[in-house]
Design a protein around this motif. Structure first.
Motif, mmCIF file in Angstrom:
data_model
loop_
_atom_site.group_PDB
_atom_site.id
_atom_site.type_symbol
_atom_site.label_atom_id
_atom_site.label_comp_id
_atom_site.label_asym_id
_atom_site.label_seq_id
_atom_site.Cartn_x
_atom_site.Cartn_y
_atom_site.Cartn_z
ATOM 1 N N GLY A 7 0.772 -1.233 0.000
ATOM 2 C CA GLY A 7 0.000 0.000 0.000
ATOM 3 C C GLY A 7 0.805 1.285 0.000
ATOM 4 N N VAL A 8 2.120 1.212 -0.130
ATOM 5 C CA VAL A 8 2.953 2.412 -0.134
ATOM 6 C C VAL A 8 2.923 3.015 -1.539
ATOM 7 C CG1 VAL A 8 5.298 3.299 0.187
ATOM 8 C CG2 VAL A 8 4.454 1.424 1.624
ATOM 9 N N PRO A 9 2.604 4.324 -1.672
ATOM 10 C CA PRO A 9 2.556 4.909 -3.014
ATOM 11 C C PRO A 9 3.940 4.966 -3.664
ATOM 12 C CG PRO A 9 2.017 6.548 -1.327
ATOM 13 C CD PRO A 9 2.267 5.255 -0.630
ATOM 14 N N LYS A 10 3.979 4.728 -4.980
ATOM 15 C CA LYS A 10 5.230 4.846 -5.735
ATOM 16 C C LYS A 10 5.495 6.316 -5.990
ATOM 17 C CE LYS A 10 6.884 2.179 -8.664
ATOM 18 N NZ LYS A 10 7.407 1.229 -9.616
ATOM 19 N N HIS A 11 6.742 6.708 -5.920
ATOM 20 C CA HIS A 11 7.117 8.101 -6.154
ATOM 21 C C HIS A 11 7.832 8.293 -7.481
ATOM 22 C CE1 HIS A 11 5.836 9.395 -2.211
ATOM 23 N NE2 HIS A 11 6.395 8.305 -1.725
ATOM 24 N N ALA A 12 8.269 7.178 -8.095
ATOM 25 C CA ALA A 12 8.992 7.271 -9.364
ATOM 26 C C ALA A 12 8.740 6.008 -10.177
ATOM 27 C CB ALA A 12 10.474 7.451 -9.112
ATOM 28 N N ILE A 49 11.089 8.636 -14.032
ATOM 29 C CA ILE A 49 10.123 9.731 -14.096
ATOM 30 C C ILE A 49 9.365 9.772 -12.775
ATOM 31 C CG2 ILE A 49 8.147 10.656 -15.346
ATOM 32 C CD1 ILE A 49 9.198 8.778 -17.704
ATOM 33 N N ARG A 50 9.401 10.926 -12.147
ATOM 34 C CA ARG A 50 8.713 11.081 -10.865
ATOM 35 C C ARG A 50 7.203 11.069 -11.065
ATOM 36 N NH1 ARG A 50 12.625 15.824 -8.624
ATOM 37 N NH2 ARG A 50 14.387 14.439 -8.274
ATOM 38 N N ALA A 51 6.497 10.518 -10.089
ATOM 39 C CA ALA A 51 5.038 10.486 -10.132
ATOM 40 C C ALA A 51 4.477 11.904 -10.235
ATOM 41 C CB ALA A 51 4.489 9.768 -8.900
ATOM 42 N N ALA A 52 5.089 12.840 -9.515
ATOM 43 C CA ALA A 52 4.631 14.234 -9.550
ATOM 44 C C ALA A 52 4.779 14.822 -10.956
ATOM 45 C CB ALA A 52 5.412 15.075 -8.543
ATOM 46 N N GLU A 53 5.800 14.404 -11.700
ATOM 47 C CA GLU A 53 5.996 14.888 -13.070
ATOM 48 C C GLU A 53 4.916 14.353 -13.996
ATOM 49 O OE1 GLU A 53 7.636 16.758 -16.478
ATOM 50 O OE2 GLU A 53 7.501 17.195 -14.348
#
Length: 67
Positions: A7-12, A49-53
């Motif tokens: 359940g930990v969100p991916k950041h990249a 690639i970052r999730a935020a990108e």
């Protein structure tokens, strides 16, 4: 945003994972990176690639229709 096991969100994401998340081809991801439209981080020979990108790109390129 995709989550890792536990359940930990991916950041990249790898190029392949980013393409899957955006429902586009890997070739399109590489073209967006080449044109400077999608930022990435180089780690050795790997492009990350970052999730935020991904979120930024999708938000900035959203098309709204007016009725």
């Amino acid at each position: 945003m995709k989550r890792e096991s536990g359940g930990v969100p991916k950041h990249a994401y790898s190029v392949k994972e980013a393409a899957e998340q955006m429902s586009i081809s890997r070739a399109t991801i590489y073209e967006l990176m080449r044109r400077g439209k999608l930022a990435y981080v180089m780690i050795g020979r790997h492009r990350i690639i970052r999730a935020a990108e991904i979120e930024r790109f999708l938000t900035e390129n959203e098309v709204r229709t007016v009725r």
